[in-house]
Design a protein around this motif. Structure first.
Motif, short mmCIF file in Angstrom:
data_model
loop_
_atom_site.label_atom_id
_atom_site.label_comp_id
_atom_site.label_asym_id
_atom_site.label_seq_id
_atom_site.Cartn_x
_atom_site.Cartn_y
_atom_site.Cartn_z
N TYR A 207 25.38 -7.10 87.80
CA TYR A 207 25.87 -6.59 86.51
C TYR A 207 26.11 -5.08 86.61
N VAL A 208 27.21 -4.62 86.01
CA VAL A 208 27.50 -3.19 85.99
C VAL A 208 26.39 -2.48 85.22
N ASP A 209 25.85 -1.40 85.78
CA ASP A 209 24.76 -0.66 85.13
C ASP A 209 25.28 0.71 84.73
N THR B 266 27.28 1.11 81.70
CA THR B 266 28.46 0.99 80.83
C THR B 266 28.28 1.78 79.53
N GLU B 267 27.13 1.64 78.90
CA GLU B 267 26.92 2.29 77.60
C GLU B 267 26.30 3.68 77.74
N ASN B 268 26.48 4.30 78.90
CA ASN B 268 26.06 5.69 79.02
C ASN B 268 26.94 6.55 78.13
N VAL C 29 20.57 -13.41 79.76
CA VAL C 29 19.44 -12.50 80.05
C VAL C 29 19.88 -11.05 79.82
N ILE C 30 21.05 -10.73 80.33
CA ILE C 30 21.54 -9.34 80.22
C ILE C 30 22.23 -9.12 78.86
N GLY C 31 23.01 -10.10 78.43
CA GLY C 31 23.78 -9.93 77.19
C GLY C 31 25.22 -9.51 77.45
N HIS D 19 18.78 -8.22 77.26
CA HIS D 19 18.46 -6.81 77.51
C HIS D 19 19.29 -5.86 76.65
N ILE D 20 20.58 -6.13 76.49
CA ILE D 20 21.39 -5.15 75.73
C ILE D 20 21.03 -5.17 74.24
N ARG D 21 20.42 -6.26 73.77
CA ARG D 21 19.98 -6.24 72.37
C ARG D 21 18.64 -5.52 72.23
N SER E 109 17.72 -3.09 74.10
CA SER E 109 17.88 -1.67 74.43
C SER E 109 19.02 -1.00 73.66
N ASP E 110 19.57 -1.69 72.67
CA ASP E 110 20.72 -1.16 71.93
C ASP E 110 20.38 0.20 71.29
N GLN E 111 20.89 1.25 71.89
CA GLN E 111 20.50 2.62 71.51
C GLN E 111 20.76 2.91 70.05
N THR F 32 19.16 7.61 72.37
CA THR F 32 20.20 7.82 73.40
C THR F 32 19.62 8.48 74.65
N MET F 33 20.15 8.04 75.77
CA MET F 33 19.72 8.57 77.05
C MET F 33 20.87 8.48 78.05
N PHE F 34 20.72 9.23 79.13
CA PHE F 34 21.73 9.22 80.19
C PHE F 34 21.07 8.60 81.42
N ILE G 267 12.48 2.33 73.34
CA ILE G 267 13.16 1.18 73.94
C ILE G 267 12.17 0.36 74.77
N LEU G 268 11.34 1.06 75.54
CA LEU G 268 10.39 0.33 76.40
C LEU G 268 9.43 -0.53 75.56
N ARG G 269 8.97 0.02 74.45
CA ARG G 269 8.05 -0.73 73.58
C ARG G 269 8.73 -1.97 73.02
N ARG G 270 10.02 -1.81 72.66
CA ARG G 270 10.72 -3.00 72.16
C ARG G 270 10.95 -4.01 73.29
N MET G 271 11.27 -3.50 74.49
CA MET G 271 11.45 -4.40 75.63
C MET G 271 10.16 -5.18 75.92
N ALA G 272 9.01 -4.52 75.71
CA ALA G 272 7.73 -5.18 75.99
C ALA G 272 7.35 -6.15 74.88
N PHE H 197 12.56 -12.18 85.40
CA PHE H 197 12.81 -12.10 86.85
C PHE H 197 12.48 -10.73 87.44
N SER H 198 12.03 -9.79 86.63
CA SER H 198 11.78 -8.44 87.15
C SER H 198 10.53 -7.84 86.52
N ARG H 199 9.84 -6.99 87.29
CA ARG H 199 8.60 -6.37 86.80
C ARG H 199 8.58 -4.89 87.17
C1 HEM Z 1 15.08 -4.31 85.63
C2 HEM Z 1 15.39 -3.16 85.04
C3 HEM Z 1 16.70 -2.95 84.34
C4 HEM Z 1 17.93 -3.46 84.61
C5 HEM Z 1 18.32 -4.38 85.78
C6 HEM Z 1 18.83 -2.96 83.61
C7 HEM Z 1 20.17 -3.27 83.57
C8 HEM Z 1 21.02 -2.96 82.50
C9 HEM Z 1 22.35 -3.44 82.32
C10 HEM Z 1 23.09 -4.37 83.31
C11 HEM Z 1 22.82 -2.95 81.16
C12 HEM Z 1 24.20 -3.23 80.51
C13 HEM Z 1 25.25 -2.26 80.88
C14 HEM Z 1 24.98 -0.84 80.47
O1 HEM Z 1 25.22 -0.45 79.32
O2 HEM Z 1 24.48 -0.12 81.32
C15 HEM Z 1 21.79 -2.12 80.60
C16 HEM Z 1 21.87 -1.42 79.42
C17 HEM Z 1 20.91 -0.55 78.97
N1 HEM Z 1 19.65 -0.39 79.47
FE1 HEM Z 1 18.88 -1.31 81.06
N2 HEM Z 1 18.15 -2.16 82.74
C18 HEM Z 1 16.83 -2.13 83.14
C19 HEM Z 1 15.78 -1.45 82.54
C20 HEM Z 1 15.93 -0.62 81.45
C21 HEM Z 1 14.89 0.20 80.89
C22 HEM Z 1 13.44 0.26 81.38
C23 HEM Z 1 15.44 0.90 79.85
C24 HEM Z 1 14.80 1.90 78.93
C25 HEM Z 1 13.54 1.85 78.55
C26 HEM Z 1 16.83 0.52 79.78
C27 HEM Z 1 17.74 1.05 78.90
C28 HEM Z 1 19.03 0.59 78.75
C29 HEM Z 1 19.95 1.11 77.73
C30 HEM Z 1 19.65 2.23 76.75
C31 HEM Z 1 21.13 0.37 77.85
C32 HEM Z 1 22.37 0.48 76.99
C33 HEM Z 1 22.15 -0.34 75.75
C34 HEM Z 1 23.21 -0.12 74.70
O3 HEM Z 1 23.11 0.84 73.93
O4 HEM Z 1 24.14 -0.95 74.68
N3 HEM Z 1 17.09 -0.40 80.76
N4 HEM Z 1 20.68 -2.16 81.43
#
Ligand code: HEM
Length: 299
Positions: A133-135, A137-139, A186-188, A205-207, A209-211, A219-221, A250-255, A268-270
């Protein structure tokens, strides 16, 4: 402009190879002398440096907003804190470049620091996580990154940044054994097109971590990079922000600490490590620790 004082590697274009290093203090030396030695010798080109609370505490110094990485538990998993005194990220065009510059930095720091951990990172398939998955995108767009990542204010703080560094280990064999439709949930996002799935599950994940869903927005970079060593692999998550609360919320919501629903990433990841660091600004082509010198801890 705060941006003029930021460490140059913070916003420079991504290079394909890297190394993430953490250090503990070897001895309890005089903090001011240690910071002077780092400031005089640290090569800024393609390298980034952040200091953690354990280093600041030796000089009873204080940076507003810097804390020690927390540890959390979620249903069936834990999120560890492996906070260290110092973090360095080396980036380079190839492994020779990274290896040579890492050696230079190890020599510089050897007197005061003990290398605790080193992990080589690399860019996978043009900026993807190892899941495909592209990592990133929402930077934030390039022009907004300084305001998202940098502190403003007094000399010595302006242009500095906080960074969260967290190593995740993926079980890729398990992830790949799941149908792609399920992986996408899983990713969204769709792996094939990178499109967002409008009705993705709340655990996606994208729900989680939705900034923009946080108030104020979290917001973060992000400048994460994959790692792989033998039969183990994952993501070195690296994110810069002007406040660590963006990452923590975000981390607290992820947990699942907000609503009991953990991020599907945990299927699948820790996380293996976790540290918070303050990346000082730069003055006259040197790291500027003047804020730390001027601001002993408030007791
Ligand atoms: C196994 C670890 C992780 C993987 C593989 C992962 C992967 C991804 C992917 C594929 C996306 C969607 C594309 C994008 O917008 O970049 C994403 C979005 C994002 N992730 Fe993660 N991520 C991980 C951990 C985390 C953690 C620990 C945080 C922060 C606590 C985080 C914060 C975010 C944020 C802020 C977005 C953008 C959400 C939005 O506003 O749409 N990620 N991540």
């Amino acid at each position: 402009m705060d941006q003029d004082f930021a460490q140059p590697a913070l916003f420079s274009p991504s290079l394909p190879y890297g190394q993430s290093l953490t250090f503990s203090l070897r001895i309890q030396g005089n903090e001011k002398d240690i910071l002077d030695r780092i400031s005089r010798g640290f090569p800024l080109h393609n390298n980034l440096l952040g200091i953690g609370e354990p280093l600041l505490r030796t000089g009873k110094a204080f940076v507003p907003g810097l804390s020690t990485f927390p540890s959390y538990s979620g249903p069936g998993f834990s999120i560890p804190s492996t906070q260290e005194a110092l973090w360095v990220l080396v980036s380079g065009k190839d492994r020779t470049d990274v290896f040579d510059r890492t050696g230079e930095i190890l020599s510089l720091l050897d007197r005061d620091f003990h290398l605790r951990d080193a992990m080589e990172t690399f860019s996978y398939d043009g900026g993807k996580d190892l899941t495909g998955y592209v990592d990133g995108t929402e930077n934030p767009p390039v022009q907004d990154r300084p305001s998202v990542a940098l502190l403003s204010g007094e000399r010595g703080l302006a242009g500095s940044s906080f960074v969260a560094v967290q190593r995740w280990e993926h079980d890729l064999v398990h992830f790949r054994s799941r149908p792609e439709e399920e992986q996408d949930r899983v990713i969204g996002r769709r792996k094939a097109t990178n499109e967002e799935i409008p009705d993705a599950p709340v655990s996606a994940h994208i729900r989680r971590s939705d900034q923009e869903s946080f108030s104020p927005p979290a917001t973060m970079f992000r400048r994460s990079m994959p790692w792989a060593r033998g039969d183990r692999q994952g993501l070195e998550f690296i994110a810069f922000a002007r406040s660590l609360s963006a990452f923590d919320r975000i981390l607290r919501r992820m947990a699942g600490l907000e609503d009991g629903i953990p991020d599907a990433l945990f299927s699948f990841s820790r996380p293996l490590t976790g540290g918070y660091y303050w990346c000082p600004p730069v003055r006259q082509e040197r790291l500027d620790f003047s804020w730390v010198d001027r601001n002993p801890a408030r007791t």
